[in-house]
Design a protein around this motif. Structure first.
Motif, PDB file in Angstrom:
ATOM      1  N   ALA A 140       5.629   5.404   5.595  1.00 61.01           N
ATOM      2  CA  ALA A 140       5.313   6.254   4.436  1.00 61.01           C
ATOM      3  C   ALA A 140       3.840   6.662   4.469  1.00 61.01           C
ATOM      4  O   ALA A 140       3.488   7.687   5.050  1.00 61.01           O
ATOM      5  CB  ALA A 140       5.675   5.522   3.146  1.00 61.01           C
ATOM      6  N   LEU A 141       2.962   5.876   3.865  1.00 63.74           N
ATOM      7  CA  LEU A 141       1.531   6.163   3.901  1.00 63.74           C
ATOM      8  C   LEU A 141       1.020   6.033   5.337  1.00 63.74           C
ATOM      9  O   LEU A 141       1.271   5.018   5.995  1.00 63.74           O
ATOM     10  CB  LEU A 141       0.790   5.178   3.000  1.00 63.74           C
ATOM     11  CG  LEU A 141      -0.742   5.257   3.023  1.00 63.74           C
ATOM     12  CD1 LEU A 141      -1.223   6.523   2.332  1.00 63.74           C
ATOM     13  CD2 LEU A 141      -1.341   4.010   2.380  1.00 63.74           C
ATOM     14  N   GLN A 157       0.808  -1.220   0.000  1.00 65.46           N
ATOM     15  CA  GLN A 157       0.000   0.000   0.000  1.00 65.46           C
ATOM     16  C   GLN A 157       0.847   1.278   0.000  1.00 65.46           C
ATOM     17  O   GLN A 157       0.340   2.364  -0.267  1.00 65.46           O
ATOM     18  CB  GLN A 157      -0.926   0.007   1.220  1.00 65.46           C
ATOM     19  CG  GLN A 157      -0.189   0.076   2.548  1.00 65.46           C
ATOM     20  CD  GLN A 157      -1.133   0.046   3.743  1.00 65.46           C
ATOM     21  OE1 GLN A 157      -2.262   0.512   3.658  1.00 65.46           O
ATOM     22  NE2 GLN A 157      -0.666  -0.491   4.859  1.00 65.46           N
ATOM     23  N   HIS A 158       2.133   1.149   0.264  1.00 64.38           N
ATOM     24  CA  HIS A 158       3.011   2.318   0.327  1.00 64.38           C
ATOM     25  C   HIS A 158       3.642   2.673  -1.016  1.00 64.38           C
ATOM     26  O   HIS A 158       4.424   3.631  -1.098  1.00 64.38           O
ATOM     27  CB  HIS A 158       4.127   2.074   1.355  1.00 64.38           C
ATOM     28  CG  HIS A 158       3.636   1.859   2.744  1.00 64.38           C
ATOM     29  ND1 HIS A 158       3.282   2.884   3.578  1.00 64.38           N
ATOM     30  CD2 HIS A 158       3.409   0.710   3.431  1.00 64.38           C
ATOM     31  CE1 HIS A 158       2.875   2.390   4.736  1.00 64.38           C
ATOM     32  NE2 HIS A 158       2.938   1.077   4.674  1.00 64.38           N
ATOM     33  N   ASP A 159       3.331   1.925  -2.056  1.00 67.40           N
ATOM     34  CA  ASP A 159       4.012   2.091  -3.339  1.00 67.40           C
ATOM     35  C   ASP A 159       3.924   3.522  -3.868  1.00 67.40           C
ATOM     36  O   ASP A 159       4.942   4.145  -4.193  1.00 67.40           O
ATOM     37  CB  ASP A 159       3.426   1.110  -4.355  1.00 67.40           C
ATOM     38  CG  ASP A 159       4.138   1.178  -5.691  1.00 67.40           C
ATOM     39  OD1 ASP A 159       5.138   0.468  -5.869  1.00 67.40           O
ATOM     40  OD2 ASP A 159       3.689   1.956  -6.560  1.00 67.40           O
ATOM     41  N   ALA A 160       2.721   4.060  -3.950  1.00 65.39           N
ATOM     42  CA  ALA A 160       2.560   5.398  -4.533  1.00 65.39           C
ATOM     43  C   ALA A 160       3.247   6.455  -3.674  1.00 65.39           C
ATOM     44  O   ALA A 160       3.885   7.379  -4.210  1.00 65.39           O
ATOM     45  CB  ALA A 160       1.071   5.719  -4.691  1.00 65.39           C
ATOM     46  N   THR A 161       3.140   6.341  -2.365  1.00 64.35           N
ATOM     47  CA  THR A 161       3.780   7.323  -1.481  1.00 64.35           C
ATOM     48  C   THR A 161       5.290   7.306  -1.662  1.00 64.35           C
ATOM     49  O   THR A 161       5.938   8.363  -1.698  1.00 64.35           O
ATOM     50  CB  THR A 161       3.416   7.044  -0.014  1.00 64.35           C
ATOM     51  OG1 THR A 161       2.001   7.006   0.117  1.00 64.35           O
ATOM     52  CG2 THR A 161       3.980   8.110   0.909  1.00 64.35           C
ATOM     53  N   CYS A 162       5.855   6.122  -1.784  1.00 61.74           N
ATOM     54  CA  CYS A 162       7.309   6.016  -1.918  1.00 61.74           C
ATOM     55  C   CYS A 162       7.807   6.426  -3.303  1.00 61.74           C
ATOM     56  O   CYS A 162       9.017   6.532  -3.508  1.00 61.74           O
ATOM     57  CB  CYS A 162       7.770   4.601  -1.579  1.00 61.74           C
ATOM     58  SG  CYS A 162       7.654   4.217   0.174  1.00 61.74           S
ATOM     59  N   ARG A 163       6.904   6.662  -4.238  1.00 54.05           N
ATOM     60  CA  ARG A 163       7.303   7.218  -5.537  1.00 54.05           C
ATOM     61  C   ARG A 163       7.093   8.729  -5.588  1.00 54.05           C
ATOM     62  O   ARG A 163       7.314   9.350  -6.631  1.00 54.05           O
ATOM     63  CB  ARG A 163       6.496   6.562  -6.656  1.00 54.05           C
ATOM     64  CG  ARG A 163       6.755   5.080  -6.815  1.00 54.05           C
ATOM     65  CD  ARG A 163       6.229   4.598  -8.137  1.00 54.05           C
ATOM     66  NE  ARG A 163       6.038   3.155  -8.161  1.00 54.05           N
ATOM     67  CZ  ARG A 163       5.815   2.471  -9.273  1.00 54.05           C
ATOM     68  NH1 ARG A 163       5.739   3.110 -10.432  1.00 54.05           N
ATOM     69  NH2 ARG A 163       5.648   1.170  -9.239  1.00 54.05           N
ATOM     70  N   ASP A 164       6.690   9.304  -4.480  1.00 50.33           N
ATOM     71  CA  ASP A 164       6.396  10.733  -4.406  1.00 50.33           C
ATOM     72  C   ASP A 164       7.625  11.471  -3.871  1.00 50.33           C
ATOM     73  O   ASP A 164       8.040  11.257  -2.728  1.00 50.33           O
ATOM     74  CB  ASP A 164       5.194  10.946  -3.476  1.00 50.33           C
ATOM     75  CG  ASP A 164       4.753  12.399  -3.388  1.00 50.33           C
ATOM     76  OD1 ASP A 164       5.473  13.289  -3.891  1.00 50.33           O
ATOM     77  OD2 ASP A 164       3.693  12.650  -2.783  1.00 50.33           O
ATOM     78  N   VAL A 165       8.209  12.323  -4.674  1.00 49.03           N
ATOM     79  CA  VAL A 165       9.401  13.065  -4.256  1.00 49.03           C
ATOM     80  C   VAL A 165       9.107  13.916  -3.024  1.00 49.03           C
ATOM     81  O   VAL A 165       9.982  14.105  -2.166  1.00 49.03           O
ATOM     82  CB  VAL A 165       9.924  13.931  -5.421  1.00 49.03           C
ATOM     83  CG1 VAL A 165      11.016  14.878  -4.947  1.00 49.03           C
ATOM     84  CG2 VAL A 165      10.459  13.046  -6.540  1.00 49.03           C
ATOM     85  N   LYS A 166       7.896  14.422  -2.907  1.00 50.02           N
ATOM     86  CA  LYS A 166       7.542  15.240  -1.744  1.00 50.02           C
ATOM     87  C   LYS A 166       7.633  14.432  -0.457  1.00 50.02           C
ATOM     88  O   LYS A 166       7.996  14.970   0.598  1.00 50.02           O
ATOM     89  CB  LYS A 166       6.126  15.807  -1.908  1.00 50.02           C
ATOM     90  CG  LYS A 166       6.014  16.892  -2.971  1.00 50.02           C
ATOM     91  CD  LYS A 166       6.816  18.127  -2.569  1.00 50.02           C
ATOM     92  CE  LYS A 166       6.636  19.258  -3.558  1.00 50.02           C
ATOM     93  NZ  LYS A 166       7.481  20.436  -3.212  1.00 50.02           N
ATOM     94  N   PHE A 167       7.290  13.146  -0.537  1.00 49.05           N
ATOM     95  CA  PHE A 167       7.459  12.301   0.648  1.00 49.05           C
ATOM     96  C   PHE A 167       8.923  12.234   1.043  1.00 49.05           C
ATOM     97  O   PHE A 167       9.274  12.419   2.211  1.00 49.05           O
ATOM     98  CB  PHE A 167       6.922  10.889   0.404  1.00 49.05           C
ATOM     99  CG  PHE A 167       7.426   9.902   1.422  1.00 49.05           C
ATOM    100  CD1 PHE A 167       6.932   9.912   2.714  1.00 49.05           C
ATOM    101  CD2 PHE A 167       8.437   8.993   1.107  1.00 49.05           C
ATOM    102  CE1 PHE A 167       7.427   9.030   3.675  1.00 49.05           C
ATOM    103  CE2 PHE A 167       8.934   8.109   2.049  1.00 49.05           C
ATOM    104  CZ  PHE A 167       8.427   8.126   3.336  1.00 49.05           C
TER     105      PHE A 167
END
Length: 729
Positions: free
Chosen positions: A453-454, A158-168
């Motif tokens: 992350a998420l 479930q953290h995939d999209a968050t970990c692809r976010d540079v802002k994160f």
């Protein structure tokens, strides 16, 4: 006064005379700092802090003749001033504040310290002089990536999209720098095909050119942002794995297709050796901002002897590093097995052979090799003393005789509390006191089963003023990072951080409440020994498995009585205590004494929470944290009553005593009330149940029927049981 300080003093006097010649309006705060990535980053944080306090600010170069700087940043610190690597000195002279760094990173930390003090309300001209020296050179966070993840479960994926976010990553790295972490370790079974298209094996890549370009952009931005914050980056993998596409194309390491992370069938093919060697070199060549690599001699190395595993490492990773066009640093995870199995075992002979390989490392491996061990296996938040590593006892072979090529780093895993927050600086201090040895280089903190992350735990509402998971655990990171950097960080410093968030006058009560509440999980994980990740989930009073039926198992009263302790210096289990006639050795917590301590700590934590509420109406965000403190006190009360019940029930069974049996039942009925309160508090601001690495989601409410069954167990007729009161091996 040193020559350099005397020159600053004279220069300051001349500046003061010039300023007296005319009356000038209030001017902006000018910061003179060398132009470098780390200092540009820190100066921007300082300017922001000044502006938040209503002061204009700008940064100039030190050679700007027109500037009359108020804050001067210099590195190296200068003659007679030696804060050492990563250290800094804050000095005030003639109305100016000097930030003197032992090196670039030390100067950055000094500027960040000034910015932090300004945010806490201190004027820049009143900041106290001090010298800070870095306590450990390796202060790391373990971050398990959700792609090619060690465990394939929705809880991780479930953290995939968050970990692809540079802002994160920008926010996470900011937190790391603020708390003085200087190493980010990124863990994946096989991250390399997300970074490059192997030149000799293009079939290994699953991506189009456009998709791979997106991945490369993410990696390069992440590594660059880390570098400008003084954070080194390491990729850490497990072995032996390849990309799924490579596995299919060559019919090798087929477990890589599903990322099955452990097994007994090794991969010995030459093409996998070539692929691994070449992809390692290519990643190092294409990502110059990547600091280093780390390896795990497992989990898919079952069937190989320790010598075969080391030989494979020589032919793959070390050969790839030697063939790269630059030097790198290296994290060598000590072998998890001393035999051909995939589970955990240790031996002194294997330790000595591994040390010999480490000492032989040469080409392109720079600096000390960091040799990593898990402190108390997967459950470091237990005892500050070492009782085992992954697999069992650790010999002294890695540090006797004293090493010259490597230093030890301890991984302090948290697989014990994901929902409830935690913050106990005294535990960290006690652990670090044990590490004041020349051969210890530092610490890695983090989890295998929790990705910060998420934020999938917190319910929406006015209490949620953050975006990412790590932000809800801010005190955990502050306590670990700041004490790893500066062992002299005092409770008043953490209290000040709490006041910055929640209001003046609340810091001491909040910190003391957190310290007392956070003792409960430490006591439990010391009393109830855990080994691998799922063997113990402290906040859930349970264990879990991620294979087969994925079952979660509550620690019922029978297992609770017999289970061995981890910390054999300070605790005794219930079965042994009753067998010894209700007597514990001097210096050990008997189960009744531990119960009493838990209740005292919980009562004082509750009193501190009440004091916070009496001073002012808490904000929704503060109420969220207070609920966690109260949840830990309910947990402590449950634990205490279960200890009393366990002693009474074991005594009743040993002596066929119905009065003791009745006491046990009464204690378990009281324990049930505390558990229900824990379930209510744990769910007050959270979305329970939450995904977990077991197939079953987790909430305290879901375990309430198991808590109730303890009462039924306690009522079973005494004469019908055959008891073996000895603890499990």
């Amino acid at each position: 006064m040193t020559d350099i300080l005397r020159s600053w003093h004279l220069h300051g006097m001349s500046m003061a005379l010039l300023c007296c010649a005319t009356s000038l309006p209030a001017k902006e705060v000018t910061i003179a700092a060398p132009d470098s990535p780390m200092l540009r980053y820190a100066a921007a944080k300082l300017e922001s802090a000044l502006r938040q306090r209503g002061e204009a600010a700008r940064t100039v170069r030190p050679d700007d003749a027109s500037a009359r700087p108020d804050i001067v940043v210099r590195t190296p610190a200068g003659e007679g001033i030696n804060p050492g690597p990563e250290g800094f000195r804050l000095a005030r002279r003639d109305g100016r504040l000097y930030v003197l760094g032992g090196d670039e990173r030390g100067a950055m930390y000094g500027v960040l310290e000034v910015a932090g003090q300004i945010r806490l309300g201190r004027h820049w001209s009143k900041i106290q002089e001090r010298t800070v020296k870095a306590q450990f050179p390796f202060r790391a966070i373990k971050f398990n990536l959700p792609w090619a993840a060690y465990r394939t479960s929705p809880a991780i994926e479930q953290h995939d999209a968050t970990c692809r976010d540079v802002k994160f990553w920008e926010a996470f790295l900011d937190m790391m720098a603020e708390n003085r972490f200087n190493v980010l370790t990124l863990w994946s079974l096989h991250p390399f095909h997300y970074m490059v298209r192997p030149k000799s094996f293009p079939e290994a890549s699953p991506f189009t050119d456009a998709e791979l370009a997106e991945w490369r952009s993410l990696w390069r931005r992440l590594l660059a942002m880390a570098k400008e914050r003084g954070i080194e980056t390491y990729l850490v993998n497990w072995n032996i794995f390849v990309s799924p596409e490579f596995a299919r194309a060559h019919n090798v390491a087929r477990w890589s297709e599903t990322w099955r992370h452990i097994g007994p069938d090794p991969e010995r093919s030459e093409i996998v050796v070539r692929y691994t060697r070449e992809v390692v070199a290519q990643v190092l060549n294409e990502y110059p901002d990547l600091t280093g690599l780390g390896i795990t001699l497992g989990e898919q190395m079952g069937g190989m002897t320790p010598d075969e595993r080391r030989a494979w490492l020589d032919r793959t990773f070390f050969a790839g590093i030697a063939g790269a066009n630059r030097p790198v640093k290296f994290l060598y995870r000590a072998p998890l097995s001393a035999d051909v199995k995939s589970g955990g075992t240790t031996s002194e002979e294997n330790d000595r052979r591994t040390r010999a390989q480490i000492e032989s490392l040469g080409k392109n491996i720079t600096g000390p090799v960091w040799v990593e061990f898990k402190h108390n296996w997967s459950h470091a938040h237990s005892s500050p003393d070492l009782f085992m590593v992954h697999g069992g006892k650790l010999s002294d072979a890695y540090w006797n005789p004293p090493p010259t090529r490597h230093k030890i780093v301890w991984t302090m895993r948290n697989e014990d509390f994901f929902v409830l927050r935690w913050g106990q600086p005294d535990f960290v201090r006690a652990f670090l006191q044990n590490q004041r040895k020349d051969y210890v280089g530092g610490v890695i903190i983090g989890s295998e089963c929790y990705v910060p992350a998420l934020d999938y735990i917190t319910a929406p509402g006015p209490h949620k003023t953050w975006r990412f998971a790590f932000e809800r655990q801010w005190l955990f990171y502050a306590v670990w990072g700041r004490l790893l950097y500066d062992g002299a960080t005092a409770d008043r410093d953490f209290a000040a951080l709490l006041e910055e968030r929640f209001g003046a006058g609340l810091g001491d009560d909040l910190l003391q409440a957190w310290k007392l509440a956070s003792q409960a999980p430490l006591h439990f994980a010391s009393f109830h020994r855990g080994t691998w990740d799922g063997s113990l989930y402290t906040e859930g009073f349970s264990s879990w498995v991620d294979r087969g039926d994925g079952k979660r198992t509550f620690f019922d009263i029978d297992s609770f009585i017999k289970h061995p302790v981890l910390d054999t210096k300070r605790y005794i289990n219930i079965a042994d205590f009753v067998k010894a006639g209700g007597v514990a050795e001097a210096g050990k917590f008997s189960p009744p004494a531990l119960a009493a301590q838990l209740e005292r700590d919980g009562a004082e934590a509750a009193r501190r929470v009440a004091a916070v509420r009496a001073k002012a109406k808490p904000s929704p965000t503060l109420e969220c944290e207070l609920a966690d403190i109260e949840a830990w006190t309910a947990y402590a009360s449950y634990f205490a009553e279960k200890l009393r019940a366990g002693v009474a029930l074991a005594t009743a069974r040993a002596n066929n005593d119905p009065k003791q049996q009745a006491l046990a039942t009464a204690a378990l009925e009281k324990a049930l009330g505390h558990w229900k309160r824990l379930a209510e508090l744990g769910g007050r601001f959270n979305r329970l149940p939450v995904l977990s690495n077991a197939r079953e989601p987790f909430s305290w409410a879901l375990l309430t029927p198991a808590v109730e069954r303890d009462i039924e167990i306690s009522r079973q007729p005494l004469g019908n049981r055959k008891e073996n009161s000895a603890p499990k091996p």
